[in-house]
Scaffold this motif. Sequence first.
Motif, PDB file in Angstrom:
ATOM      1  N   LYS A  75       7.850  -1.142  -5.209  1.00 27.93           N
ATOM      2  CA  LYS A  75       8.023  -1.312  -3.761  1.00 27.93           C
ATOM      3  C   LYS A  75       9.492  -1.481  -3.400  1.00 27.93           C
ATOM      4  O   LYS A  75       9.944  -0.966  -2.359  1.00 27.93           O
ATOM      5  CB  LYS A  75       7.221  -2.523  -3.280  1.00 27.93           C
ATOM      6  CG  LYS A  75       5.714  -2.381  -3.457  1.00 27.93           C
ATOM      7  CD  LYS A  75       5.179  -1.164  -2.735  1.00 27.93           C
ATOM      8  CE  LYS A  75       3.676  -1.019  -2.917  1.00 27.93           C
ATOM      9  NZ  LYS A  75       3.157   0.201  -2.269  1.00 27.93           N
ATOM     10  N   ALA A  76      10.234  -2.196  -4.241  1.00 30.81           N
ATOM     11  CA  ALA A  76      11.663  -2.360  -3.962  1.00 30.81           C
ATOM     12  C   ALA A  76      12.376  -1.020  -4.023  1.00 30.81           C
ATOM     13  O   ALA A  76      13.267  -0.739  -3.199  1.00 30.81           O
ATOM     14  CB  ALA A  76      12.274  -3.339  -4.967  1.00 30.81           C
ATOM     15  N   THR A  77      12.005  -0.179  -4.966  1.00 32.96           N
ATOM     16  CA  THR A  77      12.610   1.151  -5.067  1.00 32.96           C
ATOM     17  C   THR A  77      12.290   1.985  -3.831  1.00 32.96           C
ATOM     18  O   THR A  77      13.157   2.696  -3.301  1.00 32.96           O
ATOM     19  CB  THR A  77      12.110   1.869  -6.334  1.00 32.96           C
ATOM     20  OG1 THR A  77      12.425   1.080  -7.483  1.00 32.96           O
ATOM     21  CG2 THR A  77      12.762   3.234  -6.466  1.00 32.96           C
ATOM     22  N   GLU A  78      11.030   1.898  -3.358  1.00 31.49           N
ATOM     23  CA  GLU A  78      10.656   2.632  -2.145  1.00 31.49           C
ATOM     24  C   GLU A  78      11.458   2.146  -0.937  1.00 31.49           C
ATOM     25  O   GLU A  78      11.926   2.957  -0.117  1.00 31.49           O
ATOM     26  CB  GLU A  78       9.159   2.452  -1.881  1.00 31.49           C
ATOM     27  CG  GLU A  78       8.267   3.131  -2.929  1.00 31.49           C
ATOM     28  CD  GLU A  78       6.797   2.888  -2.654  1.00 31.49           C
ATOM     29  OE1 GLU A  78       6.487   2.271  -1.621  1.00 31.49           O
ATOM     30  OE2 GLU A  78       5.958   3.314  -3.472  1.00 31.49           O
ATOM     31  N   ILE A  79      11.637   0.826  -0.832  1.00 29.52           N
ATOM     32  CA  ILE A  79      12.399   0.275   0.297  1.00 29.52           C
ATOM     33  C   ILE A  79      13.850   0.737   0.241  1.00 29.52           C
ATOM     34  O   ILE A  79      14.440   1.124   1.259  1.00 29.52           O
ATOM     35  CB  ILE A  79      12.309  -1.259   0.300  1.00 29.52           C
ATOM     36  CG1 ILE A  79      10.871  -1.706   0.590  1.00 29.52           C
ATOM     37  CG2 ILE A  79      13.258  -1.862   1.322  1.00 29.52           C
ATOM     38  CD1 ILE A  79      10.662  -3.202   0.471  1.00 29.52           C
TER      39      ILE A  79
END
Length: 228
Positions: A75-79
């Motif tokens: 999720k951090a990578t997507e953000i």
Amino acid sequence: MTQEELDALMNGGVDLDSFEETNEESNENQTEEEIPQDIGPLDPSKDDAVYPPPATEDHKVVSQLDEVTKESEEKATEILDIMDEISNAMMDNEENLNKVLDFLKAHKELFEKLSNTFPHINTFNEEKEKIEEMINLVNNSIENSQNASDNIMMAMDIMQFQDIHRQKIERVINIMRELLKYMNKIFEGKVDDSKRVSSARHIHGDTTEDVVEEDDLEALIAQFAGKK
């Protein structure tokens, strides 16, 4: 405890014995309705509570921590990817606004020349003033775009702390795994479990409460079998 009692306690002006007696009296006067009945699903005092919880996928601690680190990293990578796209869009927007600004400045110079050459024509001067207002608006938009880009970069830097948190969780996982290996090693025996003599269900001196029922023993064996 009131604020006056708290201040007095901090200043050493309260008799602790008398305070404890007052506190006990207030607890005795508390009704059953004031005491919360539901203290969570893992309350061992409840009849339907399972302690310890069964070794199912939902209760495997290391597996759940692995899922937390994996999902949080994804999720951090997507953000970060989304924020990077926003930052690139802001840079493109700023570049387009600079082109508009150059166009307006060129027309401002033109109308300044026309206004100076034909001062009796008010239209040239009015158009020049309108262009100046548009230039101010564009400059404000460019400044806002730059501030937004700076804030996005700051947010992306803050998101890097997620990687630090992931490393901390992974360290906890590794420690737990090492402890598990240590416990297995320290309780390891020289005699294979299949060759051991089975334990007696009842030893002289045990009460009837200490006797393990057949159903309970089978359930315990099934639980350990599920852990393998």
